[in-house]
Design an enzyme around this catalytic site. Structure first.
Site, PDB file in Angstrom:
ATOM      1  N   ASN A  33      -2.839  -5.254   5.968  1.00 41.82           N
ATOM      2  CA  ASN A  33      -2.247  -4.837   7.239  1.00 41.82           C
ATOM      3  C   ASN A  33      -3.392  -4.474   8.178  1.00 41.82           C
ATOM      4  O   ASN A  33      -3.997  -3.415   8.029  1.00 41.82           O
ATOM      5  CB  ASN A  33      -1.325  -3.632   6.991  1.00 41.82           C
ATOM      6  CG  ASN A  33      -0.747  -3.070   8.270  1.00 41.82           C
ATOM      7  OD1 ASN A  33      -0.910  -3.657   9.345  1.00 41.82           O
ATOM      8  ND2 ASN A  33      -0.072  -1.942   8.161  1.00 41.82           N
ATOM      9  N   LYS A  90      -3.247  -3.753  11.216  1.00 45.25           N
ATOM     10  CA  LYS A  90      -2.828  -2.777  12.238  1.00 45.25           C
ATOM     11  C   LYS A  90      -3.316  -3.243  13.620  1.00 45.25           C
ATOM     12  O   LYS A  90      -3.360  -4.447  13.854  1.00 45.25           O
ATOM     13  CB  LYS A  90      -3.305  -1.371  11.861  1.00 45.25           C
ATOM     14  CG  LYS A  90      -2.862  -1.000  10.426  1.00 45.25           C
ATOM     15  CD  LYS A  90      -3.091   0.432  10.072  1.00 45.25           C
ATOM     16  CE  LYS A  90      -2.604   0.682   8.636  1.00 45.25           C
ATOM     17  NZ  LYS A  90      -2.754   2.072   8.229  1.00 45.25           N
ATOM     18  N   HIS A 126       6.883   0.800   8.574  1.00 44.38           N
ATOM     19  CA  HIS A 126       5.605   1.464   8.278  1.00 44.38           C
ATOM     20  C   HIS A 126       5.637   2.888   8.844  1.00 44.38           C
ATOM     21  O   HIS A 126       6.212   3.128   9.909  1.00 44.38           O
ATOM     22  CB  HIS A 126       4.456   0.667   8.894  1.00 44.38           C
ATOM     23  CG  HIS A 126       3.112   1.102   8.389  1.00 44.38           C
ATOM     24  ND1 HIS A 126       2.505   2.250   8.825  1.00 44.38           N
ATOM     25  CD2 HIS A 126       2.297   0.579   7.455  1.00 44.38           C
ATOM     26  CE1 HIS A 126       1.344   2.398   8.190  1.00 44.38           C
ATOM     27  NE2 HIS A 126       1.196   1.398   7.345  1.00 44.38           N
ATOM     28  N   GLU A 153       3.519   4.523  10.363  1.00 38.82           N
ATOM     29  CA  GLU A 153       2.962   4.650  11.714  1.00 38.82           C
ATOM     30  C   GLU A 153       4.004   4.265  12.766  1.00 38.82           C
ATOM     31  O   GLU A 153       4.032   4.847  13.853  1.00 38.82           O
ATOM     32  CB  GLU A 153       1.678   3.812  11.828  1.00 38.82           C
ATOM     33  CG  GLU A 153       0.541   4.479  11.060  1.00 38.82           C
ATOM     34  CD  GLU A 153      -0.529   3.546  10.534  1.00 38.82           C
ATOM     35  OE1 GLU A 153      -0.557   2.365  10.921  1.00 38.82           O
ATOM     36  OE2 GLU A 153      -1.339   4.009   9.701  1.00 38.82           O
ATOM     37  N   GLU A 204       3.947   4.008   0.419  1.00 39.76           N
ATOM     38  CA  GLU A 204       2.746   4.464   1.097  1.00 39.76           C
ATOM     39  C   GLU A 204       2.903   5.942   1.450  1.00 39.76           C
ATOM     40  O   GLU A 204       3.520   6.273   2.477  1.00 39.76           O
ATOM     41  CB  GLU A 204       2.518   3.661   2.384  1.00 39.76           C
ATOM     42  CG  GLU A 204       2.315   2.178   2.152  1.00 39.76           C
ATOM     43  CD  GLU A 204       1.550   1.520   3.302  1.00 39.76           C
ATOM     44  OE1 GLU A 204       0.556   0.868   3.029  1.00 39.76           O
ATOM     45  OE2 GLU A 204       1.950   1.705   4.466  1.00 39.76           O
ATOM     46  N   GLY A 257      -5.408   6.102   5.148  1.00 38.67           N
ATOM     47  CA  GLY A 257      -6.634   6.320   5.906  1.00 38.67           C
ATOM     48  C   GLY A 257      -7.367   7.599   5.573  1.00 38.67           C
ATOM     49  O   GLY A 257      -8.313   7.974   6.277  1.00 38.67           O
ATOM     50  N   SER A 274      -5.206   4.134   1.155  1.00 40.95           N
ATOM     51  CA  SER A 274      -6.589   4.266   0.676  1.00 40.95           C
ATOM     52  C   SER A 274      -6.880   3.416  -0.559  1.00 40.95           C
ATOM     53  O   SER A 274      -7.619   3.845  -1.439  1.00 40.95           O
ATOM     54  CB  SER A 274      -6.928   5.740   0.429  1.00 40.95           C
ATOM     55  OG  SER A 274      -6.882   6.472   1.644  1.00 40.95           O
TER      56      SER A 274
END
Ligand code: 13P
Length: 256
Positions: A17, A19, A104, A106, A174, A180, A218
């Site tokens: 991904n 992003k 996702h 985000e 996730e 991250g 990660s």
């Protein structure tokens, strides 16, 4: 068989991904480098990269004839219409995508996407002929409160539409706090969530054992093998490390 659980081996999936990273030239260069690593299909792992929408066509062209698939990062729930700035599932398909990431964290956070909206998007994706990678995962506060399993089960129940199966659906677990951050859950914690997801799939898809459950958050070359050895982990959804061809390739090999 997988982990002695009586489950047939499924091909793993390593999905990158990207992003909101990469202009077209950077995306093409990354895809070409990845392609040089990946001359032939890996024996036990499918590969997918999900560039930003503006780079899809150029990256797709760079991947032509390679075993690496192309995916989108989101789609709108409507087939077309007055939705400025959005992209439809059919547009992703038209750009060469086989798959779309939905829900996702985000997008859930930045765009306030609810489970119901994610479910509507999954219906739209299937109507356009795209497979879905459906993302779920708890926040740190939810984990600390002991609610991780319940949160993930609730997200799955609310955002998974009927009518999908192992060929058209993957789930990505996730944990929001692992994305991250360089932190990952313990193997037993991942196994518990993936096992719960597998049980939640029963009754919701015809072939729960065939649905790939990816871990994301990660994933790096140095932890990928250990993460892939966790029961019920069928691949990885990779963010930062998928922007470095050698790192993503190393993760894919750990999956295979
Ligand atoms: P990182 O691999 O950068 O933690 O991102 C994970 C992710 O969000 C993939 O969708």
């Amino acid at each position: 068989m997988d982990q002695g659980r009586g489950r047939a081996v499924v091909r793993k999936l390593a999905a990158g991904n990207w992003k909101m990273n990469g202009l077209r030239a950077e995306g093409v260069a990354l895809a070409e480098e990845l392609r040089r690593h990946c001359a032939a299909t890996l024996p036990g792992c499918d590969l997918l990269i999900c560039p930003p929408a503006t780079a899809l066509t150029a990256v797709g062209a760079a991947l032509t004839g390679s075993p690496i698939g192309l995916g989108g990062q989101d789609c709108h729930e409507a087939p077309k219409g007055a939705h400025t700035g959005d992209i439809s599932a059919a547009m992703l398909k038209d750009a060469g995508c086989t798959t779309v990431i939905l829900g996702h964290s985000e997008r859930r956070a930045d765009h306030h996407e609810s489970n119901a909206l994610v479910q509507a998007k999954a219906v739209a994706a299937r109507a356009a002929g795209l497979a879905v990678i459906l993302c779920v995962g708890e926040s740190l506060a939810e984990r600390d409160a002991g609610h991780a399993l319940a949160v993930v089960a609730q997200q799955l129940a609310g955002s998974l539409p009927p009518g999908l199966d192992g060929a058209t659906l993957a789930i990505a677990y996730e944990p929001v706090w692992a994305i991250g951050s360089g932190r990952t859950p313990k193997a037993a914690e991942i196994a518990a969530v993936h096992g719960r997801i597998r049980r939640e799939l029963s009754g919701r898809v015809p072939d729960p054992a065939a649905v790939r459950i990816l871990y994301g958050g990660s994933v790096k070359p140095d932890n990928a093998a250990a993460l892939m050895a966790v029961p019920d982990v069928d691949g990885a959804l990779v963010g930062g490390a998928s922007l470095v061809a050698a790192d993503f390739w190393a993760i894919a090999q750990a999956c295979a």
